[in-house]
Design a protein around this motif. Structure first.
Motif: not given
Length: 221
Positions: A53, A56-61, A63-64, A87
Motif C-alpha cells: 500500500t 502504491v501511495c508513493s507512486l500516486v503521490a 505523480g501528483l 496519500l
C-alpha cells in the motif's frame, strides 16, 4: 541620491514583508499537512493494509508532484498538497504497523517522531536566525539523492543490512541538508511560492522520519 536611498529602503522593507509572509504561510500549511498526514496514517493503521500500500501511495503521490508544480500558483494547489500529503500519510500506515509490532515498537515510533522534530526545529532555527545562504549545497544534495536512489535499488536485490543502515543514515544527513537549504531559500528570497516550499519541507520531514525509524528499528532487531 536621497530618493535612491529611500527607494532602496522601501524595496528592502517590501522584500522582508514578502519573505515573512512566505514563511508564515509555509509553516502554517506545513503544520496542517503534517496533522492531516498523521490522521490518514492513523486511519491506515487501523485498516491493517498490506505493505505494498505504501508503494502504491508513493507512486500516486509522485505523480501528483508534477501536477502541483504546474498548479503551484493556482487556488487548487492547496487541495492538491493535502491530497499529496494525505496519500503519503496513508501509505505510512503499514510501515508503522510493522514497527509497532516490534518489542517496544510504540517507543521506537515516538523516538523517531521526537528525533525528527528535534532535527527539524533545530536546523530551521539555525537557518532562520543566521540567515546564512545554503544555496551552495544544492548540487551536492541532488547528487547525494541520486546516489541514494541508485543504491537503494541495488540493495533491493542484494538485501544487505549494512547497506540498508548506510543508506538510511545518508538519507538522514541529506534531509537535514535539504531542511537547511530550503529554509535558507525562503529566508533569502530564493523561494517565493509557499506551496512549493511546503512540499519541499514536508518531503524532507517525511523522509527524515522514515529513515530515523528504520535506523532505530534496525538497531532494535
Amino acid at each position: 541620491m536621497a530618493f535612491n536611498h529611500s527607494y532602496t529602503g522601501q524595496k528592502v522593507a517590501m522584500s522582508t514583508v514578502e519573505t515573512n509572509k512566505v514563511l508564515k504561510n509555509t509553516y502554517f500549511l506545513l503544520a496542517m499537512t503534517l496533522a492531516f498526514s498523521a490522521i490518514t496514517a492513523a486511519i491506515s493503521m487501523t485498516m491493517a493494509l498490506p505493505r505494498f500500500t505504501g508503494l502504491v501511495c508513493s507512486l500516486v503521490a509522485f505523480g501528483l508532484l508534477f501536477v502541483i508544480q504546474k498548479k503551484a500558483n493556482s487556488s487548487s494547489a492547496i487541495g492538491l498538497v493535502f491530497l499529496f500529503t494525505g496519500l503519503l500519510g496513508f501509505g505510512l500506515g503499514p510501515l508503522l504497523n510493522h514497527y509497532a509490532a516490534m518489542p517496544n515498537g510504540s517507543l521506537l515510533i515516538a523516538q523517531a517522531l521526537g528525533s525528527t522534530a528535534l532535527v527539524f526545529f533545530g536546523l530551521s532555527a539555525y537557518a532562520l536566525t543566521t540567515k546564512k545562504d545554503f544555496s551552495f549545497m544544492g548540487g551536492f544534495l541532488v547528487v547525494g539523492m541520486l546516489v541514494v536512489i541508485v543504491s537503494s535499488l541495488v540493495n533491493l536485490f542484494i538485501g544487505s543490512s549494512v547497506a540498508f543502515i548506510a543508506i538510511n543514515a545518508a538519507v538522514v544527513l541529506l534531509m537535514s541538508g535539504f531542511i537547511l537549504y530550503d529554509t535558507s531559500r525562503i529566508v533569502n528570497g530564493g523561494e517565493t511560492n509557499y506551496i512549493l516550499a511546503t512540499v519541499s519541507l514536508y518531503l524532507s520531514i517525511y523522509n527524515l522520519f522514515t529513515s530515523i525509524l528504520a535506523l532505530l528499528g534496525s538497531s532494535d532487531d
